[in-house]
Enzyme design. Structure first.
Site, PDB file in Angstrom:
ATOM      1  N   CYS A 120      -8.189   6.442  10.236  1.00 59.64           N
ATOM      2  CA  CYS A 120      -8.521   5.043   9.633  1.00 59.64           C
ATOM      3  C   CYS A 120      -7.679   3.892   9.831  1.00 59.64           C
ATOM      4  O   CYS A 120      -7.530   3.008   9.172  1.00 59.64           O
ATOM      5  CB  CYS A 120      -8.720   5.251   7.985  1.00 59.64           C
TER       6      CYS A 120
ATOM      7  N   GLN B  15       0.806   6.440   1.282  1.00 61.25           N
ATOM      8  CA  GLN B  15       1.675   7.456   1.973  1.00 61.25           C
ATOM      9  C   GLN B  15       2.976   7.314   1.550  1.00 61.25           C
ATOM     10  O   GLN B  15       3.971   8.290   2.044  1.00 61.25           O
ATOM     11  CB  GLN B  15       1.608   7.021   3.451  1.00 61.25           C
TER      12      GLN B  15
ATOM     13  N   ASP C 242       1.032  -1.308   0.031  1.00 60.18           N
ATOM     14  CA  ASP C 242      -0.075   0.043  -0.011  1.00 60.18           C
ATOM     15  C   ASP C 242       0.930   1.107  -0.130  1.00 60.18           C
ATOM     16  O   ASP C 242       1.575   1.643   1.234  1.00 60.18           O
ATOM     17  CB  ASP C 242      -0.979  -0.162   1.094  1.00 60.18           C
TER      18      ASP C 242
END
Lengths: 409, 152
Positions: free
Chosen positions: A367, A206, A203
Site C-alpha cells: 500500500c 508502524q 501516522d
C-alpha cells in the site's frame, strides 16, 4: 553477540497462534507490520468483557451499560497514557489509522483548507496518508506537495525545507515507514512546520509497536495509530489531537453518540472526543486494545526493542550473504522491517515459496506504490518483526529464501 | 517442496526467464490493459486480428510474477494463428482448469502446454496471477479498448 536479556520464549507462550503448524512446519510469522498477533491477555479480556459486561455504551441506565461504558472509557484513558497525551478528552477512538486520518482531512482539512493552501506529505506514505489528502485537495482546491526520498529510503530534508513554506498549512507524515522501516526525523519536520505556522499529523501505525511514543515530546498536533498493529484487535485505533484543535473542528460523521440533542430546529453536538464518534463503535475491540496496552506495560520494552533491532540486523546480514539480494530501505534509523528484492524472482513467487516453508511474509507494494515507484520496482518481499520473533525465525526465513533461489536457479 | 515443483515447473521458469512474444506490436488493432491491484501486476495485450477473425499476431508487455509472466507468454503462443472463436474457447478451458475440480486426466487435450498451470489451483491466491493475461486477452477480443482488473 545475539543474546539479549529479553525473554522471548516466555513472551511467545502468550501468543497462541505462534504454536500453529503451516503445511506441517512451525509457523514463522514475519508479517506483523501488516497485522500483529494478539496475546492471550487480549483474547481473554475481550472474551471476558463480551461474556460478562457487553452492552451498548453511553446510553443505558441499566447496570451492564454502565459497566460497559466504564470499561470502554478506561481503555481511552490507557491510550492517552500510552501516547503521553495530557488528557483522555484528546483521544478520539476510531476504527484505525485510516479513519483517524480521514477524520482530520474531512473535519479539519475540509473546513480549513482553500486554493491558496498547501499540504505537505512524503513519498514514503502509506496510501492511507495519501488518498485522504488527495480527496480533500479535490474538495478544497488546496495543493498537495510531496517530499522525496533518497536511495536509502530517508526523507530528503533539503527538499523538505524548500517545500514547507508560508503556504503550508499541514505536514502529514509517517513516524515509521511501513514499506522501508525508516524512522523519520520528527523533530526536524515538526520544527519546519511550526516555523511556518503549519500543523503536523503523524501516522503512527508502524511506530507504536516499535518505538516509545510521547506526543508531548514529539511536538506534533495529531497522532494516529491502529490497534491491530499494536497486538490488539483490528477495527480499533485512535486519533490524538490537541484539545483546542479538536474543539474548533466540525463533526465529520453524523449519528448517535456525537450529539447532545437533535431537533429539526437545530442539532447540538457533543463535546470532544464524542463529537467525532458517531454510531456504536467496536466496543469489545476497544476494550481489547486497552488490554493490549496493559500487556505492553508489563514488558520490558527497551529490551523488546533491542531484541527486534538484533533480529533486523541478523536478517539483513544473512540475506545479503546469500547474494542476489537487494535490501530496499537502508536508513540509518530504521525499525523492524526488512524489505528486499531478488534478482530474477518476483516477490509474489518468493512469498508463495516462503509460505510453503511455513514462513509468512508480505509480498507486494505494501500500500505504498509511490515508494515502489521511487525505487523503480513493482514490489518487494517484506519480512517484518515483532518482539515475539526469534533468531531461529530469521534462520528459517533465510533458508526458505535459499530454497527460492535454488528453484529459480 | 513437491507442491512447489508442481507449481514452478521448468516450462514456467523458462517462459518467465525468456518470455515469448514480449514487446510492442506495430499495427495492433485490438488491445487491453490488465491490472491486479492487490499485487501491482500490470499487463498489456496487443493483437493483430485480420478480416477473417484470425489472430495474426499477439504480444504482451508489463511486469509481474513468474506465474503471470509465464502464463502471458504461453497464452500468446497458444492463440497465435487461431480464430477469435478458438482463442475464446481456450480462455474457457484455461479458466475451467485453474478454478474447477476437474481431474488432471480429464483436461481437454487442446490445452496442450497450458496444462502446466494445472497445479496453480493448489495455490488459490495465485490463480489470479495465472488468469490475468487470459482475462486481458478476453477483454481485448470482445471489447476493443477494455481495461480489466482481477478485483472488478
Amino acid at each position: 553477540m545475539m543474546t539479549t536479556p529479553f525473554d522471548v520464549v516466555a513472551v511467545r507462550g502468550d501468543f497462541p497462534v505462534l504454536g500453529r503448524k503451516i503445511y506441517g512446519k512451525d509457523l514463522v510469522y514475519l508479517d506483523s507490520a501488516a497485522s500483529a498477533q494478539k496475546p492471550s491477555q487480549v483474547l481473554d479480556a475481550q472474551r471476558a468483557f463480551d461474556a460478562t459486561t457487553y452492552s451498548n455504551i453511553h446510553r443505558g441506565v441499566h447496570r451492564l451499560s454502565q459497566d460497559a461504558t466504564v470499561a470502554y472509557e478506561a481503555a481511552r484513558k490507557k491510550i492517552a497514557a500510552f501516547l503521553g497525551a495530557p488528557s483522555e478528552h484528546e483521544i478520539v477512538l476510531t476504527s484505525g489509522t485510516t479513519e483517524a486520518i480521514n477524520l482530520v482531512t474531512q473535519s479539519w482539512g475540509r473546513s480549513t483548507l482553500g486554493p491558496d493552501d498547501e499540504v505537505v506529505i512524503t513519498w514514503m506514505e502509506h496510501h492511507s496518508n495519501i488518498v485522504p489528502w488527495q480527496l480533500v485537495a479535490e474538495q478544497t482546491g488546496c495543493t498537495l506537495r510531496v517530499v522525496p526520498i533518497d536511495d536509502r529510503g530517508e526523507l530528503d530534508l533539503d527538499a523538505a525545507r524548500k517545500l514547507i513554506g508560508p503556504r503550508t498549512r499541514m505536514v502529514a507524515f509517517a513516524h515509521v515507514s511501513n514499506a522501508l522501516g525508516t524512522i523519520n526525523p520528527v523533530s526536524e519536520l515538526v520544527a519546519l512546520a511550526k516555523a511556518h505556522g503549519a500543523l503536523t499529523l503523524l501516522d503512527g501505525a508502524q511506530a507504536v509497536p516499535h518505538v516509545k511514543v510521547d506526543v508531548a515530546a514529539l511536538g506534533c498536533d495529531f497522532y494516529a495509530f491502529s490497534g491491530h498493529k499494536l497486538f490488539g484487535p483490528s477495527g480499533t485505533g485512535a486519533l490524538w489531537g490537541r484539545r483546542k484543535l479538536l474543539d474548533s473542528m466540525p463533526p465529520w460523521k453524523g449519528g448517535g453518540d456525537m450529539i447532545l440533542s437533535v431537533s429539526f430546529d437545530g442539532t447540538r453536538y457533543n463535546s470532544v472526543p464524542h463529537k467525532f464518534e458517531a454510531g456504536t463503535p467496536n466496543i469489545s475491540g476497544i476494550v481489547g486494545l486497552g488490554a493490549a496496552i496493559d500487556y505492553l506495560g508489563g514488558l520490558d520494552l527497551d529490551a523488546a526493542f533491542a531484541h527486534e533491532e538484533a533480529l533486523v540486523h541478523h536478517a539483513t546480514e544473512s540475506l545479503l550473504a546469500l547474494g542476489k539480494i537487494r535490501i530496499i530501505g537502508t536508513a540509518k534509523n530504521k525499525a523492524s522491517v526488512v524489505s528486499f528484492v531478488t534478482e530474477g524472482i518476483h516477490p509474489h513467487d518468493m512469498g508463495t515459496i516462503l509460505d510453503q516453508e511455513g514462513v509468512a511474509v508480505r509480498a507486494g507494494h505494501h500500500c505504498a506504490q509511490p515508494v515502489m515507484e521511487s525505487f523503480g520496482i513493482p514490489a518487494t518481499t517484506r519480512a517484518s518483526f515483532a518482539f515475539y520473533n526469534t533468531h531461529d525465525d530469521v534462520d528459517r526465513l533465510v533458508t526458505a529464501v535459499r530454497t527460492a533461489l535454488e528453484i529459480f536457479g | 517442496m513437491s507442491d512447489l515443483r508442481e507449481l514452478y515447473q521448468q516450462v514456467i521458469l523458462d517462459h518467465n526467464r525468456k518470455p515469448r512474444n514480449f514487446g510492442d506490436l506495430d499495427g495492433a488493432n485490438r488491445f487491453a490493459h490488465g491490472d491486479n491491484p492487490l499485487c501491482g501486476d500490470k499487463i498489456q495485450v496487443l493483437l493483430k486480428v485480420d478480416g477473417d477473425n484470425i489472430v495474426q499476431d499477439v504480444k504482451f508487455k508489463g511486469s509481474g510474477c513468474a506465474i503471470s509472466t509465464a502464463s502471458a507468454s504461453l497464452m500468446t503462443e497458444a492463440i497465435k494463428g487461431k480464430t477469435v472463436v478458438a482463442a475464446l474457447g481456450l480462455f474457457d478451458l484455461f479458466h475451467e482448469m485453474v478454478t474447477s475440480d476437474l481431474p488432471e486426466h480429464e483436461l481437454d487435450p487442446s490445452l496442450g502446454k497450458l496444462g502446466v498451470f494445472y497445479g496453480v489451483r493448489e495455490f488459490p491466491v495465485r490463480v489470479k496471477c495465472a488468469s490475468l493475461s487470459w482475462h486481458t486477452v478476453h477483454a481485448a477480443l470482445t471489447d476493443s479498448d477494455a481495461v480489466v482488473s482481477t478485483e472488478a
